[in-house]
Scaffold this active site. Sequence first.
Site, short mmCIF file in Angstrom:
data_model
loop_
_atom_site.label_atom_id
_atom_site.label_comp_id
_atom_site.label_asym_id
_atom_site.label_seq_id
_atom_site.Cartn_x
_atom_site.Cartn_y
_atom_site.Cartn_z
N ASN A 168 0.88 -1.17 0.00
CA ASN A 168 0.00 0.00 0.00
C ASN A 168 0.92 1.21 0.00
O ASN A 168 1.52 1.53 1.01
CB ASN A 168 -0.89 -0.01 1.24
CG ASN A 168 -1.66 1.29 1.40
OD1 ASN A 168 -1.85 2.03 0.44
ND2 ASN A 168 -2.10 1.57 2.63
N TRP A 169 1.01 1.86 -1.17
CA TRP A 169 1.99 2.95 -1.31
C TRP A 169 1.53 4.24 -0.65
O TRP A 169 2.31 5.17 -0.52
CB TRP A 169 2.28 3.19 -2.80
CG TRP A 169 3.00 2.07 -3.47
CD1 TRP A 169 3.63 1.01 -2.87
CD2 TRP A 169 3.19 1.89 -4.88
NE1 TRP A 169 4.19 0.19 -3.82
CE2 TRP A 169 3.95 0.70 -5.06
CE3 TRP A 169 2.82 2.61 -6.01
CZ2 TRP A 169 4.31 0.23 -6.32
CZ3 TRP A 169 3.18 2.14 -7.26
CH2 TRP A 169 3.91 0.97 -7.42
N LYS A 170 0.24 4.32 -0.32
CA LYS A 170 -0.31 5.56 0.27
C LYS A 170 0.00 6.75 -0.65
O LYS A 170 0.04 6.58 -1.86
CB LYS A 170 0.24 5.78 1.68
CG LYS A 170 0.15 4.54 2.57
CD LYS A 170 0.38 4.87 4.01
CE LYS A 170 0.49 3.59 4.80
NZ LYS A 170 0.30 3.79 6.21
N HIS A 220 -9.44 1.64 4.78
CA HIS A 220 -8.15 1.81 5.46
C HIS A 220 -8.34 2.79 6.63
O HIS A 220 -9.10 3.75 6.51
CB HIS A 220 -7.10 2.33 4.47
CG HIS A 220 -5.72 2.26 5.03
ND1 HIS A 220 -5.25 3.19 5.93
CD2 HIS A 220 -4.72 1.36 4.86
CE1 HIS A 220 -4.01 2.86 6.28
NE2 HIS A 220 -3.67 1.75 5.64
N GLU A 264 -6.68 5.13 7.67
CA GLU A 264 -6.41 6.55 7.35
C GLU A 264 -7.62 7.17 6.64
O GLU A 264 -7.91 8.35 6.83
CB GLU A 264 -5.13 6.65 6.51
CG GLU A 264 -3.90 6.38 7.38
CD GLU A 264 -2.70 5.79 6.66
OE1 GLU A 264 -2.64 5.85 5.42
OE2 GLU A 264 -1.82 5.25 7.36
N GLU A 296 -5.57 -4.68 10.58
CA GLU A 296 -4.51 -3.68 10.78
C GLU A 296 -4.75 -2.92 12.08
O GLU A 296 -5.53 -1.95 12.11
CB GLU A 296 -4.50 -2.68 9.63
CG GLU A 296 -4.26 -3.31 8.27
CD GLU A 296 -3.65 -2.31 7.30
OE1 GLU A 296 -2.54 -2.57 6.84
OE2 GLU A 296 -4.25 -1.26 7.06
N GLY A 312 2.51 2.26 10.65
CA GLY A 312 3.49 3.33 10.49
C GLY A 312 4.22 3.70 11.77
O GLY A 312 4.93 4.70 11.81
N SER A 323 3.26 -2.13 10.35
CA SER A 323 4.72 -2.25 10.52
C SER A 323 5.22 -3.66 10.23
O SER A 323 6.13 -4.15 10.91
CB SER A 323 5.13 -1.78 11.91
OG SER A 323 4.78 -0.42 12.09
N GLY A 382 2.76 -1.17 4.24
CA GLY A 382 2.87 0.23 3.87
C GLY A 382 4.32 0.61 3.61
O GLY A 382 4.87 0.35 2.54
N GLY A 383 4.97 1.20 4.62
CA GLY A 383 6.32 1.74 4.47
C GLY A 383 7.31 0.80 3.78
O GLY A 383 8.02 1.22 2.87
C1 PEP Z 1 -0.79 0.27 5.90
O1 PEP Z 1 -0.82 1.44 5.60
O2 PEP Z 1 -1.70 -0.47 5.50
C2 PEP Z 1 0.32 -0.24 6.70
C3 PEP Z 1 0.24 -1.43 7.19
O3 PEP Z 1 1.39 0.61 6.88
P1 PEP Z 1 2.80 0.25 7.56
O4 PEP Z 1 3.26 -1.06 6.99
O5 PEP Z 1 3.70 1.38 7.16
O6 PEP Z 1 2.58 0.18 9.03
#
Ligand code: PEP
Length: 250
Positions: free
Chosen positions: A9-11, A95, A97, A167, A173, A212, A233-234
């Site tokens: 998930n590049w956001k 999500h 966010e 999640e 994050g 994470s 994500g990251g």
């Molecule tokens: C996400 O945004 O779905 C996510 C899991 O982010 P991260 O891996 O950066 O915690």
Amino acid sequence: MRKPLVMGNWKLNGTKESVTALVNALVEPANNAANVEVAVCAPAIFIGLVEQLANGSALQYGSEDCDVHNSGAFTGENSPVMIKEFGCKYAIVGHSERRAYHNETNEVVAAKFQAAQNADLVPVLCIGESLEQFEAGQTADVCKTQLKAVIDLCGIESFEKAVIAYEPIWAIGTGKTATPEIAQNVHSQIRAYLASFNADVAAKVQILYGGSCNAKTAPELFKQPDIDGGLVGGASLKPADFSAIIEAAK
Ligand code: PEP
């Protein structure tokens, strides 16, 4: 037997250059295996570029959100039908966010889930609790309420063509990954809840862990019986890290 899925998930990240480098790395044979599916969810503006670069490869891709409408006076939105036209398989819905910054309620998320399926996209339904809810022992209840909104609108059978991503918001994050034990416990409760409606659907649905997830934490997480891969994500922005996560899922 559920096939593992590793989804990036590049956001709100990327440039034409970085997207090209990332997708070129992901279509390499080393990142392809019959026993794992790899996908990336990109900002809408980059989906056309991902489509061109992923053409003919096993890499799947999707959007990070979708609107509930297919067309009309909804400035700034991306419709499920448009997303499908660019070859997407998936659309993330709900999500945390989006829930937090765009006030998306469980009902709105359920409507997006339905709209995505109506356009032949596979919704990736994100659910999970805040730190406060985690500390108050409300995780299972929060997840059940989020799932129930979709079950009420779309029916339990809708999960035959959907993915769930658990999640915990406190892990997204933050660098604080849920331990494999905590994550497995929640995943098994999610599956048991779905099984209370339809055991067959519950046994088949992929439940990804997100929060994470990285090259270090993925191997133990992915060994858990109810964790079917990750929403990342990251770490999905760094080809070497994402490849290591894919490797852990193989
Ligand atoms: C996400 O945004 O779905 C996510 C899991 O982010 P991260 O891996 O950066 O915690």
